[in-house]
Design a protein around this motif. Structure first.
Motif, PDB file in Angstrom:
ATOM      1  N   VAL A  25       0.750  -1.105  -0.029  1.00 21.08           N
ATOM      2  CA  VAL A  25       0.016   0.035   0.048  1.00 21.08           C
ATOM      3  C   VAL A  25       0.959   1.184   0.028  1.00 21.08           C
ATOM      4  CG1 VAL A  25      -1.708   1.425   1.268  1.00 21.08           C
ATOM      5  CG2 VAL A  25      -1.936  -1.307   1.114  1.00 21.08           C
ATOM      6  N   GLU A  70      -9.495  -5.210   5.791  1.00 18.55           N
ATOM      7  CA  GLU A  70      -8.975  -6.333   5.078  1.00 18.55           C
ATOM      8  C   GLU A  70      -8.011  -7.147   6.393  1.00 18.55           C
ATOM      9  OE1 GLU A  70      -5.434  -6.567   1.851  1.00 18.55           O
ATOM     10  OE2 GLU A  70      -6.454  -4.758   1.904  1.00 18.55           O
ATOM     11  N   ASP A  75      -5.806   9.099   5.723  1.00 17.59           N
ATOM     12  CA  ASP A  75      -7.083   9.030   4.854  1.00 17.59           C
ATOM     13  C   ASP A  75      -7.891   8.237   5.685  1.00 17.59           C
ATOM     14  OD1 ASP A  75      -9.290   7.988   2.972  1.00 17.59           O
ATOM     15  OD2 ASP A  75      -8.349   9.548   1.873  1.00 17.59           O
ATOM     16  N   LYS A  76      -9.261   8.568   6.430  1.00 17.05           N
ATOM     17  CA  LYS A  76     -10.088   7.603   6.790  1.00 17.05           C
ATOM     18  C   LYS A  76     -10.463   6.473   6.115  1.00 17.05           C
ATOM     19  CE  LYS A  76     -14.365   8.059   9.661  1.00 17.05           C
ATOM     20  NZ  LYS A  76     -15.499   8.953   9.921  1.00 17.05           N
ATOM     21  N   GLU A  77     -10.809   6.600   4.838  1.00 15.93           N
ATOM     22  CA  GLU A  77     -11.262   5.426   4.263  1.00 15.93           C
ATOM     23  C   GLU A  77     -10.245   4.437   4.042  1.00 15.93           C
ATOM     24  OE1 GLU A  77     -14.351   4.638   3.377  1.00 15.93           O
ATOM     25  OE2 GLU A  77     -14.848   6.333   4.786  1.00 15.93           O
ATOM     26  N   VAL A  78      -9.205   4.929   3.609  1.00 15.95           N
ATOM     27  CA  VAL A  78      -8.072   3.831   3.431  1.00 15.95           C
ATOM     28  C   VAL A  78      -7.653   3.165   4.672  1.00 15.95           C
ATOM     29  CG1 VAL A  78      -5.414   3.851   2.964  1.00 15.95           C
ATOM     30  CG2 VAL A  78      -6.908   5.257   1.713  1.00 15.95           C
ATOM     31  N   LEU A  79      -7.467   3.945   5.980  1.00 13.93           N
ATOM     32  CA  LEU A  79      -7.163   3.464   7.234  1.00 13.93           C
ATOM     33  C   LEU A  79      -8.287   2.142   7.584  1.00 13.93           C
ATOM     34  CD1 LEU A  79      -5.751   3.150   9.664  1.00 13.93           C
ATOM     35  CD2 LEU A  79      -7.235   4.901  10.761  1.00 13.93           C
ATOM     36  N   LYS A  80      -9.544   2.780   7.279  1.00 11.66           N
ATOM     37  CA  LYS A  80     -10.945   1.643   7.595  1.00 11.66           C
ATOM     38  C   LYS A  80     -10.874   0.505   6.608  1.00 11.66           C
ATOM     39  CE  LYS A  80     -15.856   1.667   7.869  1.00 11.66           C
ATOM     40  NZ  LYS A  80     -16.213   0.628   6.775  1.00 11.66           N
ATOM     41  N   ASN A  81     -10.466   0.490   5.248  1.00 18.43           N
ATOM     42  CA  ASN A  81     -10.407  -0.385   4.540  1.00 18.43           C
ATOM     43  C   ASN A  81      -9.214  -1.240   4.855  1.00 18.43           C
ATOM     44  OD1 ASN A  81     -12.465   0.763   2.995  1.00 18.43           O
ATOM     45  ND2 ASN A  81     -11.417   1.670   1.652  1.00 18.43           N
ATOM     46  N   PHE A  82      -7.996  -0.621   5.010  1.00 15.53           N
ATOM     47  CA  PHE A  82      -7.009  -1.683   5.355  1.00 15.53           C
ATOM     48  C   PHE A  82      -7.166  -2.428   6.681  1.00 15.53           C
ATOM     49  CE2 PHE A  82      -2.979  -2.734   7.138  1.00 15.53           C
ATOM     50  CZ  PHE A  82      -2.254  -3.202   6.214  1.00 15.53           C
ATOM     51  N   HIS A 122      -3.082   5.897   9.268  1.00 12.01           N
ATOM     52  CA  HIS A 122      -2.916   6.610   7.925  1.00 12.01           C
ATOM     53  C   HIS A 122      -3.710   8.076   8.131  1.00 12.01           C
ATOM     54  CE1 HIS A 122      -3.468   7.001   3.444  1.00 12.01           C
ATOM     55  NE2 HIS A 122      -2.885   6.033   3.162  1.00 12.01           N
ATOM     56  N   LEU A 130       0.895   5.191   5.032  1.00  9.30           N
ATOM     57  CA  LEU A 130       0.356   3.619   5.828  1.00  9.30           C
ATOM     58  C   LEU A 130       1.371   3.457   6.783  1.00  9.30           C
ATOM     59  CD1 LEU A 130      -2.158   1.933   6.615  1.00  9.30           C
ATOM     60  CD2 LEU A 130      -1.499   0.271   4.890  1.00  9.30           C
TER      61      LEU A 130
END
Length: 409
Positions: A254, A299, A289-296, A287, A258
């Motif tokens: 990524v 996962e 970015d809130k969405e990147v953090l949540k998605n990672f 991270h 991150l």
């Protein structure tokens, strides 16, 4: 005014309060050394021509009234407490830099158009009691008394008793949040090695990373190390190693900004001749970015469950911290960047991977941060250090920023 000497003298004098015999510094909330430090800062504020006062919980303020727009306040400062056996810059550099910068501006340009104020926040670190950001949360009227009424320190001393012993108490819950703060600028050591590695003097912080923290327990089956064939094992450490390796590999894919860290690992029974039947471990992921953090992290959670099932392990995942990223105000960031240019500093715009008081204040008031380099990135350690010329450079950029915000129409 000799800015370099005033800064150096204040750092030496304030660092003596709470100095640790091992070479570091320990100054915890509501201890005697903490109060002595706040009293030292109060004296410096008064001698610099500012009007000083404490709020209910022990945040200290020093104020100079604006000549044209006194109802508009430009605020700067940081926290006065430390970690146990910490360094001499984390927190207190931001406090000293704020009043040295304002002292320099008053001596050079006279009184500002807008009011300027220094804040020395009571607590940020969470090193004595199980609470954090007590100073800034009270400042923005977010602190809740029920969160601290039942807590004690490692010696069993109660938070409320210690607060009242030092002459402080809970703020009035009916008190409204201040509406005069037009900007908050916090200067801090980086606590990382990006600036040093890139040979830069100043970091202009535009975002504080969000954090998600987990405690995870993997359970398998403890068994004899010599008599249990490899194919029959339910080895919790092996399961953890797969999780750790695969999630870190994925984080590398990524890429920045991150970061993920497995900082605590406790296998059981943790002995040489037993297949480990349980592992408790932590995961810290950050991270901007809130969405990147949540998605990672989602996962990662799915991957952990998949590994556990594949190896015959049970898993319990506890997400106990979920802090969203906090962007800094674009206009205040631009003012800091312009100040760095005018002072002819080598700088970069960057994010902060660590938490700061600014993340509490920024949702309420326009805020930005200034970083100065940390030698080898070391912090929360007696070896914490920054070159004096870099500390001076930071104060100059802070002063220029405050000048732009407080002295100009």
């Amino acid at each position: 005014m000799d800015l370099e000497k005033v800064l150096a003298d204040n750092l030496v004098n304030l660092s003596a309060i709470g100095s640790d015999p091992t070479g570091g510094m320990t100054r915890l909330l509501y201890t005697d050394s903490w109060l002595d430090a706040q009293k030292y800062v109060e004296k410096q504020l008064t001698e610099a021509g500012l009007t000083a006062h404490f709020d209910a919980v022990g945040n200290l303020f020093g104020r100079v009234e604006g000549t044209k727009y006194p109802e508009e306040t430009i605020l700067s400062g940081s926290h006065i407490d430390t970690v146990v056996n910490g360094g001499t810059l984390d927190g207190q550099y931001g406090v000293i830099a704020a009043y040295v910068a304002i002292q320099y501006l008053l001596a050079t340009y006279g009184k500002p158009l807008r009011s300027m104020e220094v804040i020395s926040m009571a607590e940020e670190e969470g090193s004595r009691f199980p609470t954090v950001f007590w100073g800034s949360k009270n400042f923005v009227c977010e602190a809740k008394r029920e969160d601290v009424e039942g807590i004690s320190d490692f010696e069993g001393k109660k938070f409320v008793d210690e607060m009242r012993r030092q002459g402080f108490d809970f703020r009035d819950d009916t008190e409204a949040k201040r509406d005069d703060i037009k900007a908050f600028v916090e200067i801090h050591i980086e606590q990382g090695n990006v600036l040093e590695n890139q040979d830069l003097q100043i970091g202009v912080v535009n975002n504080i990373a969000g954090q998600r923290r987990y405690t995870i327990v993997l359970k398998g089956e403890a068994n004899h190390a010599g008599t249990t064939p490899m194919g029959y094992r339910k080895d919790a450490v092996y399961g953890f190693s797969k999780i750790c390796s695969e999630i870190i590999d994925r984080a590398v894919e990524v890429g920045d900004p991150l970061v993920v860290t497995f900082g605590k690992v406790e296998p059981k029974p943790n002995t040489v001749n037993v297949v480990p039947g349980e592992v408790l471990f932590t995961m810290d992921c950050r991270h901007t970015d809130k969405e990147v953090l949540k998605n990672f992290t989602e996962e990662a959670e799915a991957l952990m469950k998949e590994v556990a099932e594949h190896h015959g392990l049970s898993i319990d995942i506890d997400l106990w911290m979920d802090e969203a990223p906090v962007p800094m105000n674009e206009e205040i960031v631009a003012a800091v960047e312009q100040a760095a240019k005018e002072q002819e500093m080598n700088y970069r715009v960057m994010h902060s991977g660590a938490g700061h008081d600014s993340q509490i204040i920024a949702p309420h008031y326009p805020s930005a941060m200034i970083f100065v380099p940390s030698i080898k990135g070391i912090s929360h350690n007696p070896a914490e250090e920054t070159k004096h010329e870099d500390l001076v450079a930071g104060v100059k950029v802070l002063a220029q920023t405050l000048y732009e915000l407080a002295y100009k129409e």
